[in-house]
Enzyme design. Sequence first.
Site, PDB file in Angstrom:
ATOM      1  N   HIS A   1      43.585  34.626  30.609  1.00 37.17           N
ATOM      2  CA  HIS A   1      43.237  34.104  31.942  1.00 37.17           C
ATOM      3  C   HIS A   1      42.602  32.716  31.763  1.00 37.17           C
ATOM      4  O   HIS A   1      41.419  32.509  31.996  1.00 37.17           O
ATOM      5  CB  HIS A   1      42.273  35.073  32.643  1.00 37.17           C
ATOM      6  CG  HIS A   1      41.832  34.620  34.001  1.00 37.17           C
ATOM      7  ND1 HIS A   1      42.707  34.412  35.039  1.00 37.17           N
ATOM      8  CD2 HIS A   1      40.601  34.342  34.490  1.00 37.17           C
ATOM      9  CE1 HIS A   1      42.031  34.013  36.102  1.00 37.17           C
ATOM     10  NE2 HIS A   1      40.752  33.962  35.807  1.00 37.17           N
TER      11      HIS A   1
ATOM     12  N   ASP B   1      46.105  36.122  39.026  1.00 38.20           N
ATOM     13  CA  ASP B   1      47.085  35.101  38.634  1.00 38.20           C
ATOM     14  C   ASP B   1      48.476  35.454  39.161  1.00 38.20           C
ATOM     15  O   ASP B   1      49.240  34.575  39.578  1.00 38.20           O
ATOM     16  CB  ASP B   1      47.105  34.940  37.107  1.00 38.20           C
ATOM     17  CG  ASP B   1      45.734  34.566  36.566  1.00 38.20           C
ATOM     18  OD1 ASP B   1      44.989  33.875  37.286  1.00 38.20           O
ATOM     19  OD2 ASP B   1      45.391  34.966  35.432  1.00 38.20           O
TER      20      ASP B   1
ATOM     21  N   ARG C   1      48.628  34.642  42.818  1.00 45.38           N
ATOM     22  CA  ARG C   1      48.835  33.193  42.991  1.00 45.38           C
ATOM     23  C   ARG C   1      50.283  32.816  42.684  1.00 45.38           C
ATOM     24  O   ARG C   1      50.875  31.986  43.380  1.00 45.38           O
ATOM     25  CB  ARG C   1      47.870  32.419  42.076  1.00 45.38           C
ATOM     26  CG  ARG C   1      46.442  32.498  42.560  1.00 45.38           C
ATOM     27  CD  ARG C   1      45.504  31.695  41.677  1.00 45.38           C
ATOM     28  NE  ARG C   1      44.157  31.730  42.213  1.00 45.38           N
ATOM     29  CZ  ARG C   1      43.055  31.731  41.479  1.00 45.38           C
ATOM     30  NH1 ARG C   1      43.140  31.684  40.151  1.00 45.38           N
ATOM     31  NH2 ARG C   1      41.873  31.760  42.044  1.00 45.38           N
TER      32      ARG C   1
ATOM     33  N   ARG D   1      37.228  27.328  31.989  1.00 39.33           N
ATOM     34  CA  ARG D   1      36.502  28.610  32.013  1.00 39.33           C
ATOM     35  C   ARG D   1      35.800  28.838  30.679  1.00 39.33           C
ATOM     36  O   ARG D   1      34.725  29.429  30.626  1.00 39.33           O
ATOM     37  CB  ARG D   1      37.483  29.758  32.269  1.00 39.33           C
ATOM     38  CG  ARG D   1      38.168  29.725  33.629  1.00 39.33           C
ATOM     39  CD  ARG D   1      39.182  30.848  33.692  1.00 39.33           C
ATOM     40  NE  ARG D   1      39.924  30.916  34.942  1.00 39.33           N
ATOM     41  CZ  ARG D   1      41.046  30.259  35.196  1.00 39.33           C
ATOM     42  NH1 ARG D   1      41.552  29.447  34.293  1.00 39.33           N
ATOM     43  NH2 ARG D   1      41.663  30.408  36.357  1.00 39.33           N
TER      44      ARG D   1
END
Length: 309
Positions: free
Chosen positions: A175, A148, A151, A88
């Site tokens: 993140h 997150d 998940r 990212r």
Amino acid sequence: MKITVVGAGAVGATCADNIARRQLAQEVVLLDIKEGLSEGKALDMFQTATLNGFDTKITGSTNDYEKTKGSEVVVITSGIPRKPGMTREELIGINAGIVKGVAENILKYSPKAIIIIVSNPMDTMTYLAFKELGLPKKRIIGMGGILDSARFKTYLSMAMNVSPNDLHGMVIGGHGDTTMIPLTRLATYNGIPVSRFLSEEKLQQVAADTMVGGATLTKLIGTSAWYAPGAAVATLVESIVRDQKRIFPCSVYLNGEYGQKDICLGVPVVIGAGGWEKIISLRLSEAEKATFAKSADAVRTMNNVLSTM
Ligand SMILES: NC(=O)C1=CN([C@@H]2O[C@H](COP(=O)(O)OP(=O)(O)OC[C@H]3O[C@@H](n4cnc5c(N)ncnc54)[C@H](O)[C@@H]3O)[C@@H](O)[C@H]2O)C=CC1
Ligand SMILES: O=C([O-])CC(=O)C(=O)O
């Protein structure tokens, strides 16, 4: 209630769809720089009103910020997503300019809005928005930890073969593939520590899978995910709009909390009508504290890149 979503791509459109289905606003404005994209997606989505049973108006706008005027909540998803093999953090070069420009335009027309940042690298983009806009810190929220954590609970449910809805757990920190911190010690199955049901080895595997959750999907799909990200943003928006005071890990500006200053990082916060209203201080173990400090160091390194651009 008027809500604007900037970026009518995969995440932005899914987010607008979830917001409309949950009837969180009278109007959702979807704005994108690409000619016709937001108008087309907004019209397609509005045509599901009688099918999905909502009456939220969905308006598209090709870069016309006048249409976003008076929004109470604004979600920024504009920017490029990563491709397989990328991190990212590699998106910073392009996305920083996009987020800065979009945030400035939004502020002109919606000076009272609560702003949710989704574009990656999210913690650094949240920090950028906070620094550039000069808004009260409680009105700038980075979305990552909710996703997150969703998940984390999904991987836990698969390992335990139980409903994800009976599981509670949070992911704090950055993140990023290496900066997020799934709090396995504090995760529970209806209040019972999950360590009663899973070996330490299995728990560590769940944590590792959670951390690379976004990368796993990017490899499978060829671009990054949107169903869970869009739903995660809508859940955050819902807590603001309905003043639910739910606790979610979000990236917020820290001023000494968790031993960190001048950084936006994921910590549990109470989300209500005022934005993030309160930081919840967790009693972390020494090892968790050290991991959090390491995560902050990595995010700060990215933040420092902003001053070189
Ligand atoms: N924080 C999180 O948990 C998550 C963050 N993301 C991030 O969200 C961002 C968007 O992802 P996707 O929707 O999959 O990408 P996408 O490429 O499908 O959509 C991005 C949209 O932004 C638009 N855009 C670019 N510059 C713009 C500008 N200046 N003004 C208005 N619109 C502009 C593009 O035209 C495009 O339609 C990416 O940076 C991705 O990494 C994605 C999933 C989760
Ligand atoms: O993985 C990505 O690049 C997009 C994202 O932030 C996520 O899905 O968690």
